[in-house]
Design an enzyme around this catalytic site. Structure first.
Site, PDB file in Angstrom:
ATOM      1  N   SER A 203      35.119  46.710  40.366  1.00 12.32           N
ATOM      2  CA  SER A 203      36.017  47.052  41.654  1.00 12.32           C
ATOM      3  C   SER A 203      34.873  47.375  42.598  1.00 12.32           C
ATOM      4  O   SER A 203      33.984  46.829  43.036  1.00 12.32           O
ATOM      5  CB  SER A 203      36.974  48.279  41.448  1.00 12.32           C
ATOM      6  OG  SER A 203      38.010  48.070  42.475  1.00 12.32           O
ATOM      7  N   ASP A 309      45.214  40.330  38.826  1.00 13.95           N
ATOM      8  CA  ASP A 309      44.908  41.367  39.475  1.00 13.95           C
ATOM      9  C   ASP A 309      45.555  41.552  41.095  1.00 13.95           C
ATOM     10  O   ASP A 309      45.259  40.677  41.931  1.00 13.95           O
ATOM     11  CB  ASP A 309      43.232  41.327  39.634  1.00 13.95           C
ATOM     12  CG  ASP A 309      42.783  42.699  40.030  1.00 13.95           C
ATOM     13  OD1 ASP A 309      43.479  43.614  40.753  1.00 13.95           O
ATOM     14  OD2 ASP A 309      41.568  42.901  40.071  1.00 13.95           O
ATOM     15  N   HIS A 340      43.899  44.801  37.029  1.00 14.30           N
ATOM     16  CA  HIS A 340      42.755  45.343  37.395  1.00 14.30           C
ATOM     17  C   HIS A 340      42.307  46.162  36.154  1.00 14.30           C
ATOM     18  O   HIS A 340      42.171  47.546  36.303  1.00 14.30           O
ATOM     19  CB  HIS A 340      42.975  46.161  38.697  1.00 14.30           C
ATOM     20  CG  HIS A 340      41.873  46.529  39.454  1.00 14.30           C
ATOM     21  ND1 HIS A 340      41.206  45.604  40.135  1.00 14.30           N
ATOM     22  CD2 HIS A 340      41.197  47.889  39.685  1.00 14.30           C
ATOM     23  CE1 HIS A 340      40.002  46.054  40.723  1.00 14.30           C
ATOM     24  NE2 HIS A 340      40.324  47.599  40.775  1.00 14.30           N
TER      25      HIS A 340
END
Length: 654
Positions: A203, A309, A340
């Site tokens: 991320s 995601d 995610h």
């Protein structure tokens, strides 16, 4: 024996023994592994983790983001094997630069850095140090500017964020200064490393890896971005349509340390002023667009992303991958069915093994064959993976398909021929793509759907799609959504569930060495699955007021037709024989984009509406899959499917 012969024999023995001793002293114990018949070389855990060097340095970034009159220093916590330095050998570095080390934690168990009473590092999050330090790597955890123990302010993907990590790469390669404390003057040099650095992270962390790679910094040999952002505009907006009800200023405030928050008001104001909620492209977004600098990337890239995601949406990996390919960057990719989620939590054993071989190859120079393996691993069903030699496959080609009217209003067909006609729908911000997909076979006022006949052969989409619409609104603003749906029964990972496709178990497995303050053992996970009757496989959104330019949206003229192309997220999905492929066009996608300021009715001109799909086999594959008779496909329905994606994040990594 003659004396001359004795002397010759003695000298020969001395030379031989000396050569053997020299070879032994010069051979890196963890790096030079005997070539065994059963497999390629690999680094092995021959160094002590318990006695590893744990140290902290503060690297000068050369910037003064907090305006205090001195350049900012960022904290870098280091865990490295002690033995190589004592033996005069240097080691490569695995780096994770993150804003989360104190505020939020890393990984499925939200681990934070821990320190003893003297401020010395005790625990480093994630398994990287436990596993790789005994194998002859140093692991460095960098606090981005404005977070944890670093100076400066968080600028959410901007110059300060990227420079936080780039400066550390420069220091590792002898080009920057570091100190033993945050304010002191004692310099420290990275004389224990050869400078070869690989960056990794999920991320925001992976985003920084992308950003640093895009600077072209020397010494950065590879990056492993997991669920990472490639352009910050696309994290907050989709072609003018707002994805969240806040901007980067909220995110900055969330992760900043208390010290930074107290004196970063000026930086916060820049984030507010530079990121208007209009969805207009500004200079702030241009400075945070790494895709446009893909031609500067020198490092190899091992990219990992979940195809469902809905936090860092898959447009990010698609456009980054395409830009890297255009610039001939050496790359590898894993695509899962998850949301995610880190691959350590959905394919743990294979992930650790592959990452190990990747770093051995890229940072140690081992010829272990990982570079000759298939480029892509794709999860086709939960825990069932396939490979592709190239990605997208060589046979993938953009194929234009067209909507056509059907037997019922709002339920049309999808084929290769352009058709005349129109379909009308009214934006309903209370409905989501899940609702539209469930009603694909029924006329409903909030969407226009177009469906193929049941397929007689599998049809694979691999890459990014685009949908061009010509729409006439009844009001001065309108948001558009386009989704591709696989209509047919399946069992998939429940990406809309709390774990986004995984469930966390109670037993642990260990991946490396442990100390009392830093365990290598992590909770196991399993696939969290659900039975569905339809699956949304790709999505795209836009504000129709930005039809002409992202630079500035305009008020629409009711009754006027506008043409706009929506970028749909990259995917790799097989629509099986007997299923149908649907294209649905609608307004607000509840909880995935914010609604427009008005609630319009829109009329689609079907003759000027089309979709470009990345079909393996191209148009011929579409004809083959949709030609001839097929058994009736099961209708879509509301009784089965993932929940509406209500739990949408606005914090990368959480």
């Amino acid at each position: 024996m003659p004396k001359s012969m004795c002397m010759t024999t003695w000298r020969s023995l001395v030379v031989a023994v000396t050569a053997l001793l020299a070879a032994a002293l010069l051979t890196p114990v963890a790096h030079a592994v005997p070539r065994e018949p059963q497999g390629p070389p690999e680094s092995r855990p021959v160094y002590s983790y318990a006695h590893a060097v744990r140290e902290s340095v503060w690297v000068d970034t050369g910037l003064d983001g907090d305006g205090d009159g001195r350049t900012d220093r960022v904290a870098a916590d280091i865990v490295r094997p002690a033995e190589p330095a004592r033996q005069g050998r240097k080691v490569p570095v695995i780096m994770d630069a993150s804003p989360y080390y104190s505020c939020c934690g890393r990984g499925n168990e939200s681990q934070k850095k821990t320190y003893d009473a003297h401020g010395d590092l005790v625990g480093m999050p994630l398994f990287y140090d436990n596993y790789f330090v005994p194998r002859g790597y140093a692991v460095v955890g960098v606090d981005l500017a404005g977070t944890n123990r670093s100076d400066g302010c968080v600028d959410v993907g901007g110059r300060s964020d990227v420079q936080s990590a780039k400066a550390v790469v420069d220091w590792l390669n002898g080009r920057a200064r570091a100190y033993t404390s945050r304010t002191g003057g004692a310099r420290v040099r990275a004389d224990w490393t050869d400078g070869r650095t690989g960056m990794i992270g999920k991320s925001w962390d992976g985003t920084i890896a992308n950003g640093v790679a895009a600077t072209g910094v020397r010494g950065l040999k590879t990056v492993v971005p997991i669920s990472a952002i490639s352009s910050w505009y696309d994290y907050y907006f989709a072609q003018g349509a707002a994805l969240y009800d806040s901007g980067p200023d909220w995110l900055s405030d969330y992760v900043e340390s208390d010290a930074a928050r107290a004196h970063c008001a000026a930086e916060q104001k820049k984030l507010v002023d530079g990121a208007p909620r209009t969805g207009d492209w500004t200079g702030l977004w241009a400075a945070r667009d790494y895709v446009r600098h893909a031609d500067q990337v020198r490092a190899s890239v091992f990219l990992v992303h979940g195809m469902q995601d809905l936090n860092v949406r898959t447009k990010h990996f698609g456009q980054w991958w395409d830009a890297l390919a255009k610039n001939h960057v050496r790359r590898k990719i894993w695509l899962s069915q998850t949301g995610h989620v880190d691959p350590f939590d959905y394919r743990r054993g294979a992930w650790v093994d592959t990452l190990h071989r990747w770093f051995d190859h890229e940072l140690l120079g081992y010829r272990n064959g990982v570079d000759r393996e298939p480029m892509a691993d794709v999860e086709r069903h939960p825990d069932q993976w396939v490979t592709s030699r190239l990605w997208p496959p060589a046979g993938a080609a953009a194929t234009v398909v067209h909507p056509a009217p059907g037997g019922q209003p709002g339920v049309g067909t999808l084929g290769l021929r352009t058709a005349r006609g129109a379909e009308t729908f009214t934006d309903d911000p209370t409905l989501s793509e899940t609702d539209w997909a469930a009603d694909a076979d029924r006329p409903t006022p909030a969407k226009a759907g177009f469906v193929t006949r049941p397929l007689v052969h599998d049809l694979r989409l691999s890459g990014s799609s685009r949908v061009t619409v010509t729409a006439t609104p009844t009001t001065t603003s309108a948001h558009l959504s386009a989704v591709l749906v696989d209509l047919g029964p399946d069992v998939i990972r429940d990406y809309a569930g709390a774990g986004e496709g995984i469930s966390t178990l109670t037993d642990r497995t260990c991946w490396g060495a442990s100390t009392a303050g830093d365990s290598a053992c992590y909770l196991e996970t399993k696939a969290d699955t659900t039975a569905v009757r339809q699956t949304v496989v790709s999505r795209g959104w836009a504000d129709l007021g930005h039809y002409a330019s992202l630079r500035e949206g305009v008020a629409l003229t009711p009754g006027r037709a506008y043409t706009m192309t929506l970028d749909l997220a990259a995917t790799d999905h097989v629509v099986p024989r007997g299923h149908r492929l649907a294209l649905i066009v609608a307004g607000t996608d509840k909880d995935l984009i914010d609604p427009a300021s008005t609630t319009p009715t829109l009329t689609l001109d079907l003759a000027r509406t089309s979709a470009s799909l990345p079909l393996v086999g191209g148009a011929a594959a579409f004809v083959r899959a949709t030609a001839g008779a097929a058994t009736a496909a099961p209708a879509a329905g509301r009784t089965a499917g993932v929940r509406a994606p209500h739990a949408v994040h606005r914090l990368p990594g959480r």
